[in-house]
Design a protein around this motif. Sequence first.
Motif, short mmCIF file in Angstrom:
data_model
loop_
_atom_site.label_atom_id
_atom_site.label_comp_id
_atom_site.label_asym_id
_atom_site.label_seq_id
_atom_site.Cartn_x
_atom_site.Cartn_y
_atom_site.Cartn_z
N UNK A 134 0.85 -1.19 0.00
CA UNK A 134 0.00 0.00 0.00
C UNK A 134 0.88 1.24 0.00
N UNK A 135 0.24 2.37 -0.19
CA UNK A 135 0.92 3.66 -0.12
C UNK A 135 0.48 4.38 1.15
N UNK A 136 1.33 5.26 1.67
CA UNK A 136 0.96 6.00 2.89
C UNK A 136 -0.30 6.83 2.67
N UNK A 137 -0.97 7.20 3.76
CA UNK A 137 -2.18 8.01 3.64
C UNK A 137 -1.87 9.40 3.09
N UNK A 138 -2.85 9.98 2.43
CA UNK A 138 -2.68 11.36 1.92
C UNK A 138 -2.54 12.32 3.11
N UNK A 139 -3.34 12.12 4.13
CA UNK A 139 -3.33 13.00 5.30
C UNK A 139 -2.71 12.26 6.49
N UNK A 140 -1.55 12.71 6.93
CA UNK A 140 -0.87 12.08 8.07
C UNK A 140 -1.40 12.58 9.41
N UNK A 141 -2.32 13.53 9.38
CA UNK A 141 -2.84 14.10 10.61
C UNK A 141 -1.90 15.12 11.23
N UNK A 142 -0.82 15.44 10.52
CA UNK A 142 0.14 16.40 11.05
C UNK A 142 1.24 15.76 11.89
N UNK A 143 1.37 14.43 11.81
CA UNK A 143 2.35 13.71 12.61
C UNK A 143 3.24 12.86 11.71
N UNK A 144 4.40 12.49 12.25
CA UNK A 144 5.32 11.63 11.49
C UNK A 144 5.43 10.23 12.09
N UNK A 145 4.69 9.95 13.16
CA UNK A 145 4.81 8.65 13.86
C UNK A 145 3.79 7.63 13.35
N UNK A 146 3.68 7.50 12.04
CA UNK A 146 2.67 6.60 11.45
C UNK A 146 3.17 5.16 11.41
N UNK A 147 2.30 4.25 11.85
CA UNK A 147 2.53 2.82 11.69
C UNK A 147 1.25 2.22 11.12
N UNK A 148 1.32 0.94 10.76
CA UNK A 148 0.18 0.28 10.12
C UNK A 148 -0.18 -1.00 10.85
#
Length: 175
Positions: free
Chosen positions: A80-94
């Motif tokens: 998959x590709x990362x979300x368009x909107x990160x919510x303003x954070x860089x700590x994204x996991x899946x």
Amino acid sequence: MDDHCRACKPGYFKAFAGNTKCSKCPQHSSSHDQAATICHCDKSFYRGIKDPSSMACTRPPSAPRNLISLINDTALFLQWMPPINTGGRSDITYNVLCQRCDEGDSSVTQCEPCEPDLRFIPRPLGITGTSVAILDYAMHANYTFHVEAVNGVSGLGVAPRSLANVTVNTHQAGE
């Protein structure tokens, strides 16, 4: 001023009393009273438990994009590709959630959590990359995978989870 404290005006805050200037409220937050010690997050924005009060308020991310599945004799791959909107954070996991769906006696599809011996590489939760391999799946089965992007404030909102979904029929394996 002249050895006298002056309260911060609305829109500003000071986390600690002392001889420091008032700080403007971070993005997506506000203070409505004088002498605020914290700025409260706007509706649908949040601060994580470990986020400092000087940090902007953020949101959970949107769903991952372009989820695809690939299958061969030994493994099933999700990318998959990362979300368009990160919510303003860089700590994204899946997180990868799995259901096995089969038609019952009355041609009604029934779904239940996947069998526990299904193996995810690297793992099903807390993935930092944008792909996962799945081993030991059953042949001639229908699996539905839900991929969720999460960040440090995902558990704080009341909004429904943002998921990308794909259904895989393992009849395709080896063809």
